[in-house]
Design a protein around this motif. Sequence first.
Motif, PDB file in Angstrom:
ATOM      1  N   LYS A 123      31.812  -6.909  30.095  1.00  0.00           N
ATOM      2  CA  LYS A 123      30.532  -7.238  29.679  1.00  0.00           C
ATOM      3  C   LYS A 123      30.528  -6.990  27.901  1.00  0.00           C
ATOM      4  N   SER A 124      31.426  -5.954  27.597  1.00  0.00           N
ATOM      5  CA  SER A 124      31.589  -5.910  26.159  1.00  0.00           C
ATOM      6  C   SER A 124      32.372  -7.041  25.574  1.00  0.00           C
ATOM      7  N   VAL A 125      33.117  -7.606  26.327  1.00  0.00           N
ATOM      8  CA  VAL A 125      34.217  -8.722  25.664  1.00  0.00           C
ATOM      9  C   VAL A 125      33.168  -9.796  25.701  1.00  0.00           C
ATOM     10  N   VAL A 126      32.250  -9.956  26.592  1.00  0.00           N
ATOM     11  CA  VAL A 126      31.512 -11.444  26.617  1.00  0.00           C
ATOM     12  C   VAL A 126      30.582 -11.204  25.678  1.00  0.00           C
ATOM     13  N   TRP A 127      29.569 -10.144  25.788  1.00  0.00           N
ATOM     14  CA  TRP A 127      28.475 -10.075  25.035  1.00  0.00           C
ATOM     15  C   TRP A 127      28.510  -9.353  23.445  1.00  0.00           C
ATOM     16  N   ILE A 128      29.687  -8.871  23.459  1.00  0.00           N
ATOM     17  CA  ILE A 128      29.896  -8.297  22.048  1.00  0.00           C
ATOM     18  C   ILE A 128      31.049  -8.810  21.245  1.00  0.00           C
ATOM     19  N   PHE A 129      32.296  -8.803  21.994  1.00  0.00           N
ATOM     20  CA  PHE A 129      33.582  -9.061  21.339  1.00  0.00           C
ATOM     21  C   PHE A 129      33.407 -10.594  20.954  1.00  0.00           C
ATOM     22  N   ARG A 184      41.015 -19.598  16.373  1.00  0.00           N
ATOM     23  CA  ARG A 184      40.716 -18.560  16.863  1.00  0.00           C
ATOM     24  C   ARG A 184      39.572 -18.316  17.847  1.00  0.00           C
ATOM     25  N   LEU A 185      38.627 -19.644  17.499  1.00  0.00           N
ATOM     26  CA  LEU A 185      37.777 -20.074  18.601  1.00  0.00           C
ATOM     27  C   LEU A 185      38.287 -20.391  20.041  1.00  0.00           C
ATOM     28  N   LEU A 186      39.247 -21.144  19.962  1.00  0.00           N
ATOM     29  CA  LEU A 186      39.990 -21.488  21.067  1.00  0.00           C
ATOM     30  C   LEU A 186      40.462 -20.650  21.971  1.00  0.00           C
ATOM     31  N   LEU A 187      41.028 -19.510  21.288  1.00  0.00           N
ATOM     32  CA  LEU A 187      41.685 -18.074  21.862  1.00  0.00           C
ATOM     33  C   LEU A 187      40.595 -17.406  22.544  1.00  0.00           C
ATOM     34  N   LEU A 188      39.394 -17.313  21.712  1.00  0.00           N
ATOM     35  CA  LEU A 188      38.085 -16.621  22.146  1.00  0.00           C
ATOM     36  C   LEU A 188      37.710 -17.393  23.719  1.00  0.00           C
ATOM     37  N   ALA A 189      38.021 -18.762  23.652  1.00  0.00           N
ATOM     38  CA  ALA A 189      37.377 -19.233  24.785  1.00  0.00           C
ATOM     39  C   ALA A 189      38.410 -19.128  26.051  1.00  0.00           C
ATOM     40  N   ILE A 190      39.693 -19.021  25.575  1.00  0.00           N
ATOM     41  CA  ILE A 190      40.779 -18.559  26.803  1.00  0.00           C
ATOM     42  C   ILE A 190      40.328 -17.201  27.120  1.00  0.00           C
ATOM     43  N   VAL A 191      40.103 -16.386  26.310  1.00  0.00           N
ATOM     44  CA  VAL A 191      39.993 -14.910  26.686  1.00  0.00           C
ATOM     45  C   VAL A 191      38.727 -14.714  27.678  1.00  0.00           C
ATOM     46  N   ASN A 192      37.847 -15.517  27.256  1.00  0.00           N
ATOM     47  CA  ASN A 192      36.245 -15.461  28.336  1.00  0.00           C
ATOM     48  C   ASN A 192      36.709 -16.010  29.478  1.00  0.00           C
ATOM     49  N   CYS A 223      38.435 -13.425  31.284  1.00  0.00           N
ATOM     50  CA  CYS A 223      37.540 -12.344  31.675  1.00  0.00           C
ATOM     51  C   CYS A 223      36.885 -12.813  33.051  1.00  0.00           C
ATOM     52  N   ALA A 224      36.496 -14.111  32.992  1.00  0.00           N
ATOM     53  CA  ALA A 224      35.560 -14.424  34.388  1.00  0.00           C
ATOM     54  C   ALA A 224      36.727 -14.321  35.511  1.00  0.00           C
ATOM     55  N   GLY A 225      37.981 -14.502  35.352  1.00  0.00           N
ATOM     56  CA  GLY A 225      38.867 -14.447  36.687  1.00  0.00           C
ATOM     57  C   GLY A 225      39.147 -13.045  36.908  1.00  0.00           C
ATOM     58  N   ILE A 226      38.963 -12.118  35.921  1.00  0.00           N
ATOM     59  CA  ILE A 226      39.080 -10.860  36.249  1.00  0.00           C
ATOM     60  C   ILE A 226      37.910 -10.377  37.042  1.00  0.00           C
ATOM     61  N   TRP A 227      36.644 -10.851  36.681  1.00  0.00           N
ATOM     62  CA  TRP A 227      35.375 -10.662  37.331  1.00  0.00           C
ATOM     63  C   TRP A 227      35.431 -10.755  38.847  1.00  0.00           C
ATOM     64  N   LEU A 228      36.012 -12.292  39.104  1.00  0.00           N
ATOM     65  CA  LEU A 228      36.083 -12.403  40.574  1.00  0.00           C
ATOM     66  C   LEU A 228      37.176 -11.450  41.149  1.00  0.00           C
ATOM     67  N   GLY A 254      46.917  -6.002  30.193  1.00  0.00           N
ATOM     68  CA  GLY A 254      47.767  -6.991  29.667  1.00  0.00           C
ATOM     69  C   GLY A 254      47.346  -7.880  28.715  1.00  0.00           C
ATOM     70  N   LEU A 255      46.222  -8.532  29.175  1.00  0.00           N
ATOM     71  CA  LEU A 255      45.571  -9.610  28.283  1.00  0.00           C
ATOM     72  C   LEU A 255      44.939  -9.151  27.116  1.00  0.00           C
ATOM     73  N   PHE A 256      44.392  -8.103  27.048  1.00  0.00           N
ATOM     74  CA  PHE A 256      43.870  -7.536  25.640  1.00  0.00           C
ATOM     75  C   PHE A 256      45.102  -7.151  24.844  1.00  0.00           C
ATOM     76  N   TRP A 257      46.345  -6.683  25.343  1.00  0.00           N
ATOM     77  CA  TRP A 257      47.309  -5.938  24.651  1.00  0.00           C
ATOM     78  C   TRP A 257      47.942  -7.378  23.804  1.00  0.00           C
ATOM     79  N   LEU A 258      48.152  -8.477  24.778  1.00  0.00           N
ATOM     80  CA  LEU A 258      48.440  -9.581  24.247  1.00  0.00           C
ATOM     81  C   LEU A 258      47.679 -10.096  23.117  1.00  0.00           C
ATOM     82  N   LEU A 259      46.251 -10.015  23.342  1.00  0.00           N
ATOM     83  CA  LEU A 259      45.448 -10.550  22.562  1.00  0.00           C
ATOM     84  C   LEU A 259      45.470  -9.862  21.074  1.00  0.00           C
TER      85      LEU A 259
END
Length: 793
Positions: A26-32, A50-58, A61-66, A82-87
């Motif tokens: 939720k912090s990634v989606v609503w804050i980061f 950068r905006l494209l990267l944010l879209a990929i990250v979100n 995050c949706a896949g992790i939610w599932l 792993g995702l956020f370390w790479l990010l």
Amino acid sequence: MHWRSFIPRTLADSQSRQQLLIVMLKSVVWIFTPVQVILSFTLTTTSWPRLLLLAIVNLLCAGIWLLIKRNKLDLAGKLFVGLFWLLFTGLMLSTGGISSPSIIAYFFVIFTASFLLGELASVIIGCLSLAATFVAVLLELNQLLPASVIVYTPVSRWLSYSFYLGIMLIFQMVSGRLVYKAMQKAQAELHERQRIEAELRHSEAQYRLLFDTIPIGIGMAKLDGTVIAINPAGSQMMGYSHAELMQIKLEQLYANPDQRASLIQQAQQTGKIRDREMAFRRNDGQLVWALVNLDLGLINGEAVTIATLRDNTTQRAAEQALRTNEARFRAIFEHAAIGIVLIDNNGVVFSANPTACMLLNFSEHELQQQAFVNFTHPDDRQFEMSLNQELRAGLCDSYQIEQRFIRSDGGIVWGRLCASLVQDAADQPLFMIAMIEDLSSYKDTQAQLDLQMQTLTALYYSSQRLTTKLKVEELARDGADSCVSIFGAQRAWLTLNQADQLNYHEHNLEQPLPSVHIEIESTQPITRDGPTRTMAFPLVSHNHTFGMLNLQSNQADFFQAERNDMLQTYASQVAAALDNALMFQHLQQINREVTSAYDMTIEGWSRALDLRDHETEGHTQRVTWMTERLAAAMGQFSAEELIHVRRGALLHDIGKMGVPDAILHKPGPLNDEEWVIMRRHPVYAYQLLAPIGYLQGSLDIPHYHHERWDGGGYPKGLQAEEIPLAARVFAVVDVWDALRSDRPYRKGWSDQRIMDYLAGEAGKHFDPLVVEVFLQLLMTMSIAEVRNPVNEA
């Protein structure tokens, strides 16, 4: 402080890890994401990559939610870290290297890895982060670092730093709360586990205590007979130690070793065995009986038997003894020589033994269902019922009476009834036991004994009466009276005929006794309704019949053989008593004659003394007569003693026979030597009379009549009451007669002068009491009696 204390601990429970992942997503989606978008537009040039990267990250995050929703927390956590370390690594390399604000986010990823994946993952992420920054440094030193895609202004740099620091602060706060809750939960679980373990230990101690102390044997064994556990009661019951039982097979404990297999087979079929009585063989070879309860169970998937054994040896022995006692009681009940009747609380017979049936002449069936009191004689019934009520009221433990019972044929039988109450444990009455002893023979014997005792008693008391009489007429009357009052005759008469009397000439009787006829009749005279029986018993002594004792009665059984023998014995006693009475009368006559001869001899001696001394002629008769009167007036002498007083007075001067005539008849006064001889005449009297047994009671006057009350007399100088009373009495009379008699040297004194002299000498020469009684006696006598007592007598 250990370095590992700086590394956050992994959240232990999945719920906390799930909550942390959700917060971070939720912090990634609503804050980061919003912050990064704002930063992209605040830069000097908009950063479309950068905006494209944010879209990929979100999208990731949706896949992790599932994955979280599908409870795949480990995979979701690894992908997130792993995702956020790479990010953040990419942001660092593309935004200026180690001078990029993104380098701060490494700490966020390291903490996340520690909480979600563990300490090893956080160490790996930390090492990778150091390696990435080291590569960035090398690239920057070699000027190989690509140009920054983002050009930060002071404001955007400050916002980037603030964003990363805020993210880390939020993460720290959330993770700290989650860790605190996890620690509280873990502590609560620890406390709960410790409580449960304590309860388990307490419960185990209780069950162990129960297992070790319960008096019932408890054991657990495998199906092959191997002992798993057994309590001390079981070991003691079998006579083995615990260690010995753990080494043997259970089949060895059974008295019949094959019983265990059949017992297990039956338990497998029914599920359990309850209260099966079985025999076991103790270590010492003795049998022990126990009630066995057996259940089957599973321990770690293996079938076991759980058995309890309650020692039944004592109870079995008691039951066997009870059965034996019951059999004995039944044998006693059936074969007892006395009747035994069992009566319920309503007084109704419910059982009776053969002896009771025979005694009452009823069958047991006839006795049953009838009130026991119906068999009691009506005259005895009320008394028995009162005793029965006292017994049932608890006033007595038992009672015993002799009473009459009514037989079925109407006959009456005497019996001794002993009744007692049988009670239960609560002292409530169950039934009554009545034991009846046949007293028919006893009563007959008792009647005979009563007759014998009555006859013996009558004989004893009548004989006692005979021994107290010595007159023929009184003996004859007592003999006839005893036959009526003691022996029970209705009329009795005793006849002594003169022609049939004892041969009185054999007893030297001067005159034969007159004929005697004594007749005694009972207060209940003989009636004429029935036959009257008369029996005569001869009075025999020295083989000579001298009378008849006749008894009359209309009682049919009065003249029985035993009573007749006793009456004949009594008649013999009457005859012997009459014979003794006649003999006694004869002896009395002889005694009177002898006594008269003795007294005449004594009087002859006294006259001979008077003839020797002419001055004292008649003195002995006068003082003897007066001494008898005075001794009788004293009231202290018996009749026999008065006879001895008379004899002593007659012989008072017999000692003068030892005094020479020259001294005795000397016309002038005596000198000292002559007085010594004269004063020895009391001693001479004693020496003369003492050898004569007939005169032993008469020695006091001849021996002591010259003693004085004040002790100045002779021969022994006795004083006061040391002087015998007879001598004191005679001393007064002797002086009285001497003073009133004329002597050649003086005239006799007047009566008044003599009385004054005697009164004056009281307490000196004479006993004051004797003087007082003598003076009173003189006052009651006439002048003639005083002046010439012998002639007046």
